[in-house]
Design a protein around this motif. Structure first.
Motif, mmCIF file in Angstrom:
data_model
loop_
_atom_site.group_PDB
_atom_site.id
_atom_site.type_symbol
_atom_site.label_atom_id
_atom_site.label_comp_id
_atom_site.label_asym_id
_atom_site.label_seq_id
_atom_site.Cartn_x
_atom_site.Cartn_y
_atom_site.Cartn_z
ATOM 1 N N ALA A 123 -0.104 9.241 3.323
ATOM 2 C CA ALA A 123 0.460 8.691 2.085
ATOM 3 C C ALA A 123 0.874 7.233 2.284
ATOM 4 O O ALA A 123 0.687 6.391 1.392
ATOM 5 N N TRP A 124 1.440 6.920 3.449
ATOM 6 C CA TRP A 124 1.831 5.535 3.741
ATOM 7 C C TRP A 124 0.597 4.625 3.804
ATOM 8 O O TRP A 124 0.609 3.508 3.275
ATOM 9 N N LEU A 125 -0.488 5.094 4.436
ATOM 10 C CA LEU A 125 -1.717 4.309 4.503
ATOM 11 C C LEU A 125 -2.258 4.010 3.104
ATOM 12 O O LEU A 125 -2.658 2.875 2.804
ATOM 13 N N LEU A 126 -2.254 5.009 2.252
ATOM 14 C CA LEU A 126 -2.740 4.819 0.893
ATOM 15 C C LEU A 126 -1.852 3.840 0.132
ATOM 16 O O LEU A 126 -2.347 2.976 -0.617
ATOM 17 N N ASP A 127 -0.542 3.916 0.350
ATOM 18 C CA ASP A 127 0.386 2.982 -0.283
ATOM 19 C C ASP A 127 0.118 1.549 0.169
ATOM 20 O O ASP A 127 0.123 0.619 -0.640
ATOM 21 N N ARG A 128 -0.134 1.352 1.456
ATOM 22 C CA ARG A 128 -0.411 0.014 1.990
ATOM 23 C C ARG A 128 -1.736 -0.524 1.459
ATOM 24 O O ARG A 128 -1.860 -1.716 1.175
ATOM 25 N N MET A 129 -2.711 0.339 1.337
ATOM 26 C CA MET A 129 -3.991 -0.095 0.779
ATOM 27 C C MET A 129 -3.830 -0.580 -0.654
ATOM 28 O O MET A 129 -4.442 -1.561 -1.083
ATOM 29 N N THR A 130 -2.978 0.115 -1.399
ATOM 30 C CA THR A 130 -2.703 -0.302 -2.776
ATOM 31 C C THR A 130 -1.944 -1.616 -2.797
ATOM 32 O O THR A 130 -2.261 -2.533 -3.581
ATOM 33 N N ALA A 131 -0.951 -1.748 -1.934
ATOM 34 C CA ALA A 131 -0.131 -2.966 -1.901
ATOM 35 C C ALA A 131 -0.954 -4.196 -1.558
ATOM 36 O O ALA A 131 -0.693 -5.298 -2.070
ATOM 37 N N TYR A 132 -1.955 -4.039 -0.706
ATOM 38 C CA TYR A 132 -2.789 -5.168 -0.291
ATOM 39 C C TYR A 132 -4.084 -5.276 -1.100
ATOM 40 O O TYR A 132 -5.000 -6.002 -0.696
ATOM 41 N N ASP A 133 -4.153 -4.566 -2.201
ATOM 42 C CA ASP A 133 -5.308 -4.638 -3.111
ATOM 43 C C ASP A 133 -6.624 -4.290 -2.430
ATOM 44 O O ASP A 133 -7.688 -4.820 -2.791
ATOM 45 N N CYS A 134 -6.586 -3.401 -1.452
ATOM 46 C CA CYS A 134 -7.807 -3.045 -0.726
ATOM 47 C C CYS A 134 -8.793 -2.283 -1.612
ATOM 48 O O CYS A 134 -10.007 -2.497 -1.529
ATOM 49 N N VAL A 135 -8.276 -1.398 -2.456
ATOM 50 C CA VAL A 135 -9.155 -0.643 -3.349
ATOM 51 C C VAL A 135 -9.767 -1.566 -4.393
ATOM 52 O O VAL A 135 -10.969 -1.484 -4.699
ATOM 53 N N ALA A 136 -8.962 -2.472 -4.930
ATOM 54 C CA ALA A 136 -9.473 -3.427 -5.912
ATOM 55 C C ALA A 136 -10.555 -4.308 -5.291
ATOM 56 O O ALA A 136 -11.577 -4.605 -5.922
ATOM 57 N N HIS A 137 -10.325 -4.739 -4.053
ATOM 58 C CA HIS A 137 -11.330 -5.551 -3.352
ATOM 59 C C HIS A 137 -12.632 -4.775 -3.196
ATOM 60 O O HIS A 137 -13.730 -5.328 -3.417
ATOM 61 N N ALA A 138 -12.544 -3.503 -2.838
ATOM 62 C CA ALA A 138 -13.742 -2.686 -2.665
ATOM 63 C C ALA A 138 -14.482 -2.526 -3.990
ATOM 64 O O ALA A 138 -15.725 -2.588 -4.029
#
Length: 377
Positions: free
Chosen positions: A295-310
């Motif tokens: 859950a923390w990893l997913l939260d960090r991915m969201t915070a750093y816009d990793c999903v949006a970048h993908a």
């Protein structure tokens, strides 16, 4: 000008219709060639994954490419079954390697029957695919059958090498990957057997053994990478009831997705160390606190816009794939110019029906890029 969202809305019903029609044809032929006499837990289970709800994309690509480039889809039916069998054999082996629990909304074969049974079923499914490759000699002639055999060997080699890359990254806890590394893995693991192989096979059946099957390679490569990115995104943020697999399974398994690579690049040193520590452990080693860590990893991915970048990367690849297929089809003979596959296939279809199917197949190929990133599973 029609926007990508507009094109998707217009093209999605057509894509779904073509997928459904070609899946029905392929599945009926596939099941016809599964041996009725079977030792326990073997050929009967080879039909399990193919009969679960799925789109049948790879087989449809083979048939649609054949029709779009002037061939009769009936002549490509056996190659389409080959594509589907190898795909499902790979899925069984993937589920063993990944420790996956769900496939198409049901327990995976290793989860339901154990690794020993699943491994043998995966091998049997690939054997059935090989038998379909052999059958091409009788149906299509020796020269074309040999070209299709060469394409099958190339696809298997590329796919295995791509899978080896992904396994090695997890096994050796490689945390310094770049986007270029990820795209190389996508080309080998996803693009070859999901797009390049079906398209090249369909084109060969349509135009004969002497054709340049590489004409569709850039289309297949771009679309395969976009397809893999969308798969990775859905694994994190997809709707569980539609996705049909374990949500966040990639984080549990430590898969090096584009989002994870971005997170490792953008995280603070302390966050990066935490990510690396999580990745250094197997799923079995992480213990009861693993769900919180995921859950923390997913939260960090969201915070750093990793999903949006993908998603932005996938959109760029889709645009490139759309340009490629438009250019290739623009240089191909029109659907009404006639068939080049050396016969009427014996199916009783009229010239008008052939032209209609060819036109729909072209529309399917043109609509597919936008569909790939709009799908929910």
């Amino acid at each position: 000008m029609t926007t990508p969202a507009g094109r998707t809305a217009l093209g999605a019903p057509l894509v779904e219709r073509v997928l459904a029609r070609y899946r029905e044809r392929t599945l009926a032929e596939l099941l016809r060639h599964i041996p009725e006499q079977s030792p326990p837990y073997l050929y009967d289970l080879a039909a399990d994954y193919p009969t679960r709800p799925c789109k049948g994309l790879r087989a449809a690509l083979c048939l649609a490419t054949c029709a779009a480039f002037g061939g009769r889809p009936e002549r490509a039916l056996n190659p389409a079954v080959t594509v589907e069998l190898f795909h499902n054999g790979f899925l069984v082996h993937d589920d063993i390697q990944d420790g996956s629990e769900l496939r198409r909304g049901e327990p995976t074969l290793p989860a339901r029957y154990g690794v020993e049974v699943a491994l043998n079923v995966g091998n049997a499914t690939n054997l059935l695919g090989l038998r379909r490759v052999m059958a091409n000699r009788r149906a299509l002639g020796g020269e074309l059958a040999w070209r299709l055999f060469e394409e099958t060997e190339l696809m298997c080699r590329q796919s295995l090498e791509g899978q080896a890359l992904e396994i090695a990254w997890i096994r050796d806890n490689v945390c310094g990957l770049t986007s270029a590394d990820y795209y190389r893995m996508c080309l080998k693991k996803t693009s070859w057997y999901t797009f390049l192989y079906p398209c090249r096979s369909g084109l060969l059946v349509a135009e004969g053994a002497g054709t340049d099957a590489a004409r569709l390679d850039r289309f297949g490569w771009y679309l395969g990478a976009a397809f893999q990115i969308q798969d990775d995104v859905l694994n994190l943020v997809g709707a569980a009831e539609e996705y049909g697999k374990e949500i966040a399974g990639d984080l549990w398994e430590g898969k090096r997705t584009l989002m994870l690579i971005q997170l490792l690049e953008r995280a603070t040193p302390a966050e990066r160390a935490r990510v690396v520590r999580h990745l250094s452990l197997t799923r079995a080693q992480r213990g009861p606190g693993a769900a919180e860590e995921v859950a923390w990893l997913l939260d960090r991915m969201t915070a750093y816009d990793c999903v949006a970048h993908a998603r932005e990367a996938a959109a760029g690849l889709v645009a490139a794939a759309a340009r490629e297929i438009e250019a290739v089809l623009a240089g191909a003979p029109a659907a009404a110019d006639g068939r080049r596959d050396g016969g009427d296939g014996g199916d009783g279809s009229t010239v008008g029906e052939d032209a209609e199917e060819a036109a729909e197949a072209r529309a399917f190929l043109l609509a597919l890029p936008d569909f790939v990133v709009a799908r929910g599973r």
